[in-house]
Design a protein around this motif. Structure first.
Motif, PDB file in Angstrom:
ATOM      1  N   ILE A 198       0.831  -1.206   0.000  1.00 43.93           N
ATOM      2  CA  ILE A 198       0.000   0.000   0.000  1.00 43.93           C
ATOM      3  C   ILE A 198       0.867   1.258   0.000  1.00 43.93           C
ATOM      4  CG2 ILE A 198      -1.704   1.320   1.339  1.00 43.93           C
ATOM      5  CD1 ILE A 198      -2.704  -1.456   2.389  1.00 43.93           C
ATOM      6  N   ASN A 209      -1.278   7.118  -6.030  1.00 46.64           N
ATOM      7  CA  ASN A 209      -2.696   7.444  -6.152  1.00 46.64           C
ATOM      8  C   ASN A 209      -3.119   7.506  -7.615  1.00 46.64           C
ATOM      9  OD1 ASN A 209      -3.265   7.508  -3.487  1.00 46.64           O
ATOM     10  ND2 ASN A 209      -3.269   9.746  -3.294  1.00 46.64           N
ATOM     11  N   LEU A 243     -11.286   0.034   2.180  1.00 48.63           N
ATOM     12  CA  LEU A 243     -11.978  -0.264   0.922  1.00 48.63           C
ATOM     13  C   LEU A 243     -13.376   0.329   1.017  1.00 48.63           C
ATOM     14  CD1 LEU A 243     -11.153  -4.080   0.603  1.00 48.63           C
ATOM     15  CD2 LEU A 243      -9.760  -2.127  -0.132  1.00 48.63           C
ATOM     16  N   TYR A 274      -8.192  -4.986  -6.119  1.00 49.13           N
ATOM     17  CA  TYR A 274      -7.651  -4.283  -7.284  1.00 49.13           C
ATOM     18  C   TYR A 274      -8.462  -3.013  -7.495  1.00 49.13           C
ATOM     19  CZ  TYR A 274      -6.273  -3.349 -12.114  1.00 49.13           C
ATOM     20  OH  TYR A 274      -5.805  -2.773 -13.249  1.00 49.13           O
ATOM     21  N   GLY A 275      -7.767  -1.890  -7.594  1.00 52.86           N
ATOM     22  CA  GLY A 275      -8.480  -0.634  -7.815  1.00 52.86           C
ATOM     23  C   GLY A 275      -7.516   0.534  -7.719  1.00 52.86           C
ATOM     24  N   LYS A 276      -8.098   1.737  -7.727  1.00 56.52           N
ATOM     25  CA  LYS A 276      -7.262   2.938  -7.641  1.00 56.52           C
ATOM     26  C   LYS A 276      -7.272   3.474  -6.216  1.00 56.52           C
ATOM     27  CE  LYS A 276      -8.179   4.449 -12.327  1.00 56.52           C
ATOM     28  NZ  LYS A 276      -8.963   5.386 -13.142  1.00 56.52           N
ATOM     29  N   LEU A 277      -6.106   3.885  -5.745  1.00 57.26           N
ATOM     30  CA  LEU A 277      -6.007   4.451  -4.405  1.00 57.26           C
ATOM     31  C   LEU A 277      -6.179   5.957  -4.443  1.00 57.26           C
ATOM     32  CD1 LEU A 277      -3.017   2.426  -2.960  1.00 57.26           C
ATOM     33  CD2 LEU A 277      -5.339   2.501  -2.053  1.00 57.26           C
ATOM     34  N   ARG A 297      -5.658   6.151   3.567  1.00 56.10           N
ATOM     35  CA  ARG A 297      -5.771   5.880   2.131  1.00 56.10           C
ATOM     36  C   ARG A 297      -6.990   5.016   1.871  1.00 56.10           C
ATOM     37  NH1 ARG A 297      -0.394   4.862  -0.893  1.00 56.10           N
ATOM     38  NH2 ARG A 297      -1.531   6.025  -2.470  1.00 56.10           N
ATOM     39  N   GLU A 298      -7.578   5.261   0.713  1.00 58.40           N
ATOM     40  CA  GLU A 298      -8.813   4.558   0.375  1.00 58.40           C
ATOM     41  C   GLU A 298      -8.709   3.928  -0.997  1.00 58.40           C
ATOM     42  OE1 GLU A 298     -12.300   7.187   2.531  1.00 58.40           O
ATOM     43  OE2 GLU A 298     -12.124   7.179   0.344  1.00 58.40           O
ATOM     44  N   MET A 299      -9.418   2.822  -1.183  1.00 58.59           N
ATOM     45  CA  MET A 299      -9.563   2.256  -2.517  1.00 58.59           C
ATOM     46  C   MET A 299     -11.060   2.177  -2.787  1.00 58.59           C
ATOM     47  SD  MET A 299      -8.083  -1.320  -4.066  1.00 58.59           S
ATOM     48  CE  MET A 299      -6.364  -0.936  -4.333  1.00 58.59           C
ATOM     49  N   GLN A 300     -11.485   2.896  -3.846  1.00 55.10           N
ATOM     50  CA  GLN A 300     -12.914   2.982  -4.135  1.00 55.10           C
ATOM     51  C   GLN A 300     -13.348   1.815  -5.024  1.00 55.10           C
ATOM     52  OE1 GLN A 300     -14.057   6.023  -2.975  1.00 55.10           O
ATOM     53  NE2 GLN A 300     -12.045   7.009  -2.742  1.00 55.10           N
ATOM     54  N   PRO A 308     -13.316  -1.429  -5.189  1.00 54.63           N
ATOM     55  CA  PRO A 308     -12.305  -2.356  -5.726  1.00 54.63           C
ATOM     56  C   PRO A 308     -12.912  -3.685  -6.193  1.00 54.63           C
ATOM     57  CG  PRO A 308     -12.299  -2.429  -3.335  1.00 54.63           C
ATOM     58  CD  PRO A 308     -13.312  -1.381  -3.714  1.00 54.63           C
TER      59      PRO A 308
END
Ligand code: ADP
Ligand code: MG
Length: 681
Positions: free
Chosen positions: A50, A55, A94, A115-118, A125-128, A130
């Motif tokens: 991470i 980003n 997440l 899997y996704g964008k941070l 930090r967030e992953m939308q 995913p």
């Protein structure tokens, strides 16, 4: 009963509704589903930490669930489901919007790939939204399928997995063992398994290679079989003739490319094996005079030539130009189309039967019907852009076996032309006549539209004409696009161009209406023609000097080039204005290529690099199946390998009659039959 070929709804897990969706994609059976290949793969093979992830870039992370936060209902119809995960060093959250399913399935302490964008900062930090899968039974290369609404890749993966089980225990191979050994191809079963559920990149590569090999092989077998059928026929060998009188009568001197093409064609005409040649040349490269030379050559040997055009207006245009080229040597072309009056038709038919008409020009439909020739030696087809497998198969089947020349204005990179036109010899006119003014091309944003309109008006006031190509609505059906075109035309008619004569041309108009619109444009009864992409290729309106193309970024470069070719046909400077509001870097980069080069072949090569071969194989242009595997392989050595394999197979068995080849034969016949009623059979 073989479950593979039963209706798709018999596959466990596929209900009535989902079956309908599959049918929309052309998937009728589990077999079809297995041949619906992923368009991409999410790569979980090298997850990142991470702390190292940037980003905004999609990344894969391997993590453990620390805590599931209580869902929060932000407002009506909008809820957030959040899960805190850790990669052992740092944590992130997440975030799932409105979709509880993944959230519900995730278990504290359990390991997952996400899997996704941070986004977010150092502290949080967030992953939308995913993608998530359990590490335990994860696919490290997870397929992503071409989709339709209501069918997700996850659903397809499950269904495909079930369909793959049907392959167990049945013979399922289309290629001869020897060929598989020679070209190091994995079995079809293995390939289908690995293309949908690859365990390693290597397995995936091998699977793709095998599938691409087979698609290309089928296609090449088909074209070579077509070719073989004409090769064994006898055509009339003509006698070498002197064309100097013809050359002397021309108002210009020929380009080197034209001279070369004429030489090659005349050589073909002197052989008893029928010519089967494609003359490719950019719009304006001067194909018609080459056709005229071939007709003159045939006439010298006492043979008749037919020139077929796709539309009436093009046939008329050909009559004018061919007459100008041929009259000086005493040849008077005749015209035969749907609108030729009965009495005149009778007289022309008599001239054709007696041989006094040496060059006959007309529309396909008319000439193919009940005409009796005295000594037909050469058939020239001006296909413009519409030239696919079906037409070629039809040409090959026509009786009498005259020599055949096909003219096409779609530049195609050589490498691809070898595949697409494997049944034809190819000659390219890669040189423009001297003294042609290059079209000035600009790419602008929508903010410049008013100014562009002003610029167009100035030219209309000077007596010139313009085309306006309507915005195309992506992923909408033809009808919506027609409505958009009508609205657009109406807005212009009542607004910016109310003082001008504005016409409309779109795909849903009847052929006569389309021809009428083009004829009005040609006769300068219109100042401005609003059109969709159907604007007839090949119709010459030398007075049209401007073309403005809305949403230019939605078109392939080759198509933009075709559209641009509507102007720049006269003595006056012409302009092409490409309007785009796309913020995407590559979209604008692509459009810049258009400003830089006027060479259709260079543009086609560029298109091939930027967008892959999909556009060139697209049904719309060539009537060909998409050759998906070849597309994502785009591996040219494979082309020559399949060509070799196809040739050696046909040497042993020209019609693929041996039982071992029966499934291959069926596949080839289907491939060609799909494209029209006149396929191979
Ligand atoms: P296309 O290949 O698009 O069918 P055409 O045959 O219609 O092109 O030719 C385009 C124009 O160029 C015609 O007006 C034709 O008379 C002219 N032309 C063809 N060859 C030459 C040449 N060698 N020099 C000058 N003009 C030429
Ligand atoms: Mg032409």
């Amino acid at each position: 009963m073989n479950e593979l070929y039963q209706p798709i709804e018999t596959l466990p897990g596929v209900g009535e509704k989902r079956a309908q969706k599959y049918k929309k994609l052309g998937i009728e059976t589990p077999y079809d589903l297995l041949f619906h290949f992923p368009r991409a793969y999410i790569d979980y093979t090298s997850p990142v930490m991470i702390a190292e992830a940037e980003n905004g870039e999609p990344v894969a992370v391997r993590c453990t669930v620390k805590q599931k936060l209580t869902p929060s209902f932000v407002r009506r119809g909008f809820s957030l489901y959040r899960v805190v995960v850790s990669d052992g060093i740092s944590e992130m959250v997440l975030v799932f919007y409105n979709t509880p399913y993944t959230y519900q399935a995730m278990k504290p302490g359990e390991e997952y790939f996400v899997y996704g964008k941070l986004s977010g900062g150092f502290l949080r930090r967030e992953m939308q939204a995913p993608q998530v899968q359990r590490v335990q039974n994860a696919l490290l290369l997870q397929p992503v399928y071409p989709q339709t609404t209501g069918l997700t890749s996850a659903m397809m993966r499950t269904n495909v997995q079930r369909a793959l089980q049907y392959l167990d225990g049945q013979p399922f191979e289309t290629l001869p063992d020897q060929m598989r050994t020679d070209y190091q191809l994995v079995s079809l079963k293995q390939a289908l398994h690995d293309v949908h559920r690859p365990e390693t990149q290597e397995a995936l590569d091998k699977a793709r290679r095998r599938l691409a090999f087979e698609e290309l092989l089928q296609f090449q077998l088909g074209t070579l079989m077509l070719r073989h059928r004409t090769d064994v026929q006898n055509a009339s060998a003509m006698h070498p003739a002197d064309l100097s009188a013809f050359y002397a009568g021309l108002p210009f001197s020929l380009t080197k490319a034209q001279q070369h093409a004429i030489e090659v064609i005349c050589r073909d005409l002197c052989a008893s094996r029928p010519m089967n040649r494609l003359l490719q040349g950019d719009v304006g490269s001067g194909k018609t005079v080459v056709a005229a030379a071939a007709a003159a050559f045939a006439a010298e040997s006492g043979f008749q030539t037919v020139l077929m055009a796709p539309t009436e207006i093009l046939a008329q245009q050909h009559l004018q130009t061919m007459t100008a080229f041929l009259e000086p040597i005493g040849i008077h072309p005749v015209l035969l189309t749907g609108s030729t009056k009965a009495k005149e038709k009778r007289s022309i038919k008599a001239q054709i039967a007696s041989g006094s008409a040496q060059v006959i020009i007309g529309t396909h439909a008319v000439i193919q019907k009940d005409i009796e020739f005295c000594s037909l030696g050469l058939v020239i087809t001006d296909e413009q852009h519409r030239f696919g497998v079906a037409q070629r198969a039809a040409l090959a089947e026509k009786g009498g076996y005259p020599h055949k020349l096909v003219m096409s204005a779609t530049p195609i990179p050589r490498t691809l032309a070898l595949i697409i036109y494997g049944d034809l010899d190819i000659t390219i006119l890669d040189e423009m006549p001297k003294g042609r003014l290059p079209i000035k091309t600009f790419a602008v944003t929508g903010g410049y539209r008013e100014r562009a309109y002003g610029f167009i008006k100035e030219h209309l006031d000077a007596g010139e004409q313009a085309y306006l190509v309507c915005p195309m609505i992506e992923e909408s059906d033809a009808l919506e696009n027609v409505q958009a075109a009508e609205t657009y035309a109406e807005t212009l008619k009542t607004g910016a161009f109310s003082a001008y004569r504005v016409g409309l041309l779109h795909g849903r108009m009847k052929p006569q209406e389309k021809e009428a619109a083009m004829a009005a444009m040609k006769a300068h009864e219109l100042d401005l023609l609003v059109c969709t992409t159907v604007v007839e290729v090949g119709v010459d309106v030398p007075n049209a000097t401007l073309i403005l193309i809305e949403n230019a970024d939605r078109f392939g470069l080759a198509q933009l080039h075709q559209l641009r070719g509507r102007v720049g046909r006269g003595q006056v400077q012409s302009y092409c204005i490409l309007v785009t509001d796309s913020r995407q870097e590559d979209a604008r980069e692509r459009l810049k290529v258009m400003s830089r080069t006027a060479n259709g072949f260079a543009i086609a090569e560029e298109d091939l690099k930027l967008r892959g071969p999909g556009d060139f194989f697209g049904r719309a242009q060539h009537g060909m199946p998409p050759l998906m595997q070849a597309a994502f392989c785009s591996n040219m050595p494979l082309v020559s390998e399949t060509q070799m394999a196809a040739k050696s197979l046909l040497e042993q068995d020209p019609e693929l009659r041996s039982p071992a080849l029966s499934s291959l034969r069926t596949a080839v016949l289907q491939l060609f039959a799909k494209n029209g009623e006149n396929g191979l059979n």
